[in-house]
Every structure is written in C-alpha cells, then in structure tokens.
Design a protein around this motif. Sequence first.
Motif, short mmCIF file in Angstrom:
data_model
loop_
_atom_site.label_atom_id
_atom_site.label_comp_id
_atom_site.label_asym_id
_atom_site.label_seq_id
_atom_site.Cartn_x
_atom_site.Cartn_y
_atom_site.Cartn_z
N ARG A 7 1.09 -1.02 -0.19
CA ARG A 7 -0.25 -0.36 -0.09
C ARG A 7 0.67 1.45 0.25
N ALA A 8 1.98 1.00 0.89
CA ALA A 8 2.62 1.98 0.98
C ALA A 8 3.78 2.81 -0.56
N ARG A 9 4.18 1.56 -1.48
CA ARG A 9 4.46 1.60 -2.34
C ARG A 9 3.27 2.39 -3.37
N ARG A 10 2.74 1.64 -3.47
CA ARG A 10 1.10 1.92 -4.50
C ARG A 10 0.57 3.60 -4.32
N ALA A 11 1.00 3.63 -2.68
CA ALA A 11 0.33 5.67 -2.44
C ALA A 11 1.31 6.80 -3.27
N LYS B 49 3.40 6.32 -4.87
CA LYS B 49 3.31 6.34 -7.20
C LYS B 49 2.61 7.29 -7.70
N LEU B 50 0.61 7.45 -6.57
CA LEU B 50 -0.40 7.73 -6.85
C LEU B 50 0.76 9.41 -6.24
N GLY B 51 0.70 9.85 -5.71
CA GLY B 51 1.34 10.69 -4.83
C GLY B 51 0.53 11.18 -3.48
N LEU B 52 0.06 9.71 -3.04
CA LEU B 52 -0.74 10.38 -2.21
C LEU B 52 0.08 9.95 -0.96
N TYR C 121 -4.48 6.52 1.17
CA TYR C 121 -4.47 5.71 0.36
C TYR C 121 -5.14 4.35 1.32
N SER C 122 -4.89 4.24 2.26
CA SER C 122 -5.83 3.16 3.06
C SER C 122 -6.80 3.38 3.65
N LEU C 123 -7.46 4.90 3.42
CA LEU C 123 -8.80 5.24 4.10
C LEU C 123 -9.68 5.01 3.07
N GLU C 124 -9.09 5.16 1.49
CA GLU C 124 -9.99 4.90 0.23
C GLU C 124 -10.02 3.51 0.04
N ILE C 125 -9.54 3.06 0.75
CA ILE C 125 -9.61 1.26 0.34
C ILE C 125 -10.63 1.01 1.51
N GLU D 272 -9.26 11.69 -11.21
CA GLU D 272 -10.27 12.79 -11.27
C GLU D 272 -10.12 12.73 -9.15
N ARG D 273 -9.95 11.38 -8.99
CA ARG D 273 -10.63 10.92 -7.19
C ARG D 273 -8.82 10.91 -6.58
N ILE D 274 -7.86 11.02 -6.82
CA ILE D 274 -6.69 11.31 -6.62
C ILE D 274 -6.51 12.78 -6.68
N ALA D 275 -6.99 13.67 -7.58
CA ALA D 275 -7.21 14.82 -7.03
C ALA D 275 -7.71 15.58 -6.10
N ALA D 276 -9.37 15.01 -5.95
CA ALA D 276 -9.86 15.29 -5.30
C ALA D 276 -9.41 14.71 -3.80
N ILE D 277 -8.71 13.40 -3.52
CA ILE D 277 -8.07 13.99 -2.36
C ILE D 277 -7.23 14.90 -1.79
#
Length: 95
Positions: free
Chosen positions: A53-57, A59-62, A67-71, A84-89
């Motif tokens: 999760r940390a690596r994926r987050a 890569k997405l700039g989160l 990232y975990s809260l989204e899951i 679009e969702r990443i920008a909203a976060i």
Amino acid sequence: MTEPADPPRLSNNGPPLDDDPRPWGANGIGTYFEWAAAQKAAFDVPYDIALLRARRAEKLGLTYDEYSLEILERGRFLNAEDAERIAAIKRRRPL
C-alpha cells in the motif's frame, strides 16, 4: 447526577473533533478507547500489505493513510486511471 445530552442528530458518537481538553469528549472514556481500538484494527495489516500500500500510495502521490482510507471507505484500490479521485483527495489536504 445528570444524564449526558443526546448527541447531535448526525453524530456517530465518536470522539470530538475540536480541542476539547478531554480527548474522549462528553460521551465517556469508554467510547474513546472503543474508537481507538477500532482505528488500530482498521490500519493493523500485515507488513507485506502495508508495504504494498505504501508503494502504491507513493506512486500516486498520496500518503499511506490517504490510500488506506480510500480502501476502507470505498473498497477501491486506486490506480493511475483514477486521476480525478486522486485530485479530490489531494484537495482535501490541510494547507
């Protein structure tokens, strides 16, 4: 002894969000520990999953928490197509 006031209509009886000198608020100390345990259980994942999760987050700039809260909240694993969702976060971040 007085009865505690009913919580506001949309309250989930969680800990207060303001700067109350008692971190557990007016609902009693038991509520605070119940919420703390629930939060720990939600984020307490095996090391390999946390690392993934940390690596994926990253890569997405989160952050890992974002990232975990989204899951947890939406049941979705974000990827690059979810711009679009990443920008909203990111817009919800404090200044």
